[in-house]
Design an enzyme around this catalytic site. Sequence first.
Site, PDB file in Angstrom:
ATOM      1  N   GLU A  24       0.813  -1.207   0.000  1.00  0.00           N
ATOM      2  CA  GLU A  24       0.000   0.000   0.000  1.00  0.00           C
ATOM      3  C   GLU A  24       0.857   1.271   0.000  1.00  0.00           C
ATOM      4  O   GLU A  24       0.598   2.197  -0.755  1.00  0.00           O
ATOM      5  CB  GLU A  24      -0.901  -0.026   1.248  1.00  0.00           C
ATOM      6  CG  GLU A  24      -1.674   1.244   1.514  1.00  0.00           C
ATOM      7  CD  GLU A  24      -2.999   1.287   0.791  1.00  0.00           C
ATOM      8  OE1 GLU A  24      -3.365   0.263   0.191  1.00  0.00           O
ATOM      9  OE2 GLU A  24      -3.643   2.336   0.811  1.00  0.00           O
ATOM     10  N   ASP A  25       1.881   1.289   0.796  1.00  0.00           N
ATOM     11  CA  ASP A  25       2.586   2.540   1.057  1.00  0.00           C
ATOM     12  C   ASP A  25       3.992   2.647   0.477  1.00  0.00           C
ATOM     13  O   ASP A  25       4.605   3.702   0.567  1.00  0.00           O
ATOM     14  CB  ASP A  25       2.690   2.768   2.583  1.00  0.00           C
ATOM     15  CG  ASP A  25       1.328   2.970   3.222  1.00  0.00           C
ATOM     16  OD1 ASP A  25       0.390   3.312   2.474  1.00  0.00           O
ATOM     17  OD2 ASP A  25       1.211   2.778   4.441  1.00  0.00           O
TER      18      ASP A  25
END
Length: 758
Positions: free
Chosen positions: A97-98
């Site tokens: 996700e990051d």
Amino acid sequence: MDNVDYKSLGLTPEQEDNMIEEAFQDVLNGYLRSNHRKKVEIIKRAYQFAKEAHKGIRRRSGEPYILHPIAVAKIVSQEIGLGSTSICAAFLHDVVEDTEYTVEDIENNFGKKIAIIVDGLTKISGGIFGDKASVQAENFRKLLLTMAEDIRVILIKMADRLHNMRTLGSMLPSKQYKIAGETQYVYAPLAHRLGLFAIKTELEDLSFKYQHPDKYAEICEKIKDTQGQRDEVFKDFAAPIRQKLDDMGLKYTLTTRVKSAYSIWHKMETKHVPFEEVYDLYAVRIVFDCDASDNEKAICWNIYSAITDIYRLHPTRTRDWVNTPKANGYRALHLTVMGTDGNWVEIQIRSTKMDDIAERGFAAHWKYKIGESDEESELETWLKTITDLLKEPGPNAVDFLDTIKLNLFATEIIVFTPKGDLVTLPKDASVLDLAYHLHTEIGSHCIAGKVNHRLVPISYKLQSGDQVEVLTSKTQKPQAEWVGFVATAKAKTHIEASLKRERKAVVEKGMAIIEKTIADNSLEAESNILITKMMGHFNIVTREDLYFAVGNGNIELPENIVKTLIKKQSSGILNRIWPFSSKNKKPEDEVTEVNEEGKTESKSKINTKKIYVLHTENGVQNYLIAPCCNPIPGDDVLGFIDDNDNVIVHSMDCPTANRLKSNYGNRILATRWEESPLITMFSATITIEGIDRMGILQELIHEISTNMAINIRKLNIEATEGVFTCELVVMVSDAKIVNRLCKQIKKIDGVKSTARTN
Ligand code: MN
């Protein structure tokens, strides 16, 4: 780091590193103490990978990002009780996700299983700390759907959410509300259902804290203030029990549970009672130690017996969850007794193992496995239980959805489309509301719904958790009564707009018919008088209503209407001119009247010796259909000439026609239907019976509307116990089409009989 301003700590990089390492060691040590296989190597690698990936990134609070995955891994391991696969996935849960790493990278390094879980977590993330703000319900749906893939996705998500809630203080207030609300609506009930009671309670309390900070503080304060009082009551209550348990030689803990701030508040709100009536000592828990060889069930009942020797037992509140555990695995023996202060007190009796399971859910089972536990096979079992609960429309699943409905969506309901998409609607929404919600076109053409695979009318009110399929027909269009079936503004607006549009067109059509009739007779000068007369006769108040009635066929104007009206000004004439024009009139009565008058001679100019061709010209028929038998072109019919030279067409086997045949033979007319293609459509009713099954209605409608291109005017379906009866009214030009339609319908799998009925 909860509730601590990280920035104010002013740590050096070395101190920070130490802190991170300590946090990781804490996770690792907890894992080593558990009964899981010791897969330390992969856990270390996952941690290192995550640490590297999140390097240099900090959370809003200022702390290094990696502390978050570590905290989540700790919850996953120590509060939920999961093993190495889940711990690794927890470390890695925000990597895809990051950071720049992909699911493929995860798979290459840690294998497919962990990659799938991380992928699932990535998919359901968003809106937590990112800007991809998602609707609560949308997340909820994703949660449920993902749950089927791997239950660990949900469990890790739960841990993620719990940590985010614990550290919510550093978020902007606006974000706090959103996350807290989402937690209360989605995650807490889910935690409850999964048997994660401790987590559920904490999530609820934290949600409450951020959503109603003042009330939360007030209740916490009151709990603190009344603690002494409660302790006193508890001491008095517990003393004789302790005596007995000690005599029995048990190792146990006897505690009273303080209600959570949230549950106190919830009760105050829902029961409208003051704090003083809620805070009481209300539950006592006895948790006893016992070896695997001991009979924990027998001990439970021994304790039960000891307590009932002391206190008066409530006759109907004993719950034996030991013999029959709850669906989520909960086991305990509950009883309620009259306390020293005269209040009822619930006592929960559990073994240590039962207590662990009660507080931590099924995952706690691992702790009690002899030898090393295999996360995979254990999860298999648990996963199966949960997914079965959600899939099966049994009482347990209903219970689950009820919980959500009751606690959360008092003003909203959540329903699912057949594909599993989730739709939030206001309470009291109907199938029609959902149809309009999905698309205006679907709404406009909605004919019925299938709720949990059962046919229901469009007015059916939906319940949370219903799976709803909307059935449409090309020929369907919004009806006036629909307005009463809908709860959403969207549906109502569309229906009203559509009705208005439609009405306008019908009014114009009706106006054109009347004007043409008048013009054909060159009586334009008299048109106002004529129209007023018509309105008076039909008891219609406005001119527009008259046009509308004529336009939509509620009133039919015989071709000689204007002439007759002008020629014969006698008062009752209209009744005879339009014997069937008003829906409320019974034509048979008219016929009977004629009979009673004894007019056996036909004064008609119609030649009864010749076959009378039934035809339609400019939309005007040279005959009237007898409503008693409602024949349509193609049917074997006969004509009856009434007193006003109207040819009334009866079906050959109509009982009324039989009477007429025998009494008024000279008025009977041989008829045939005009060969040329008829523009006029007639309604025919078909009754279909069969065995209800998924998709049968669509097939039916597909056959009628699409394959045979026949207009459906009305469709009434009743299904009971898997058998359905369908009354179908179609618009057709002749009987042959009806017969063909019946034949085609009969070919549909499940259809047992089709018959034309009137
Ligand atoms: Mn996270």
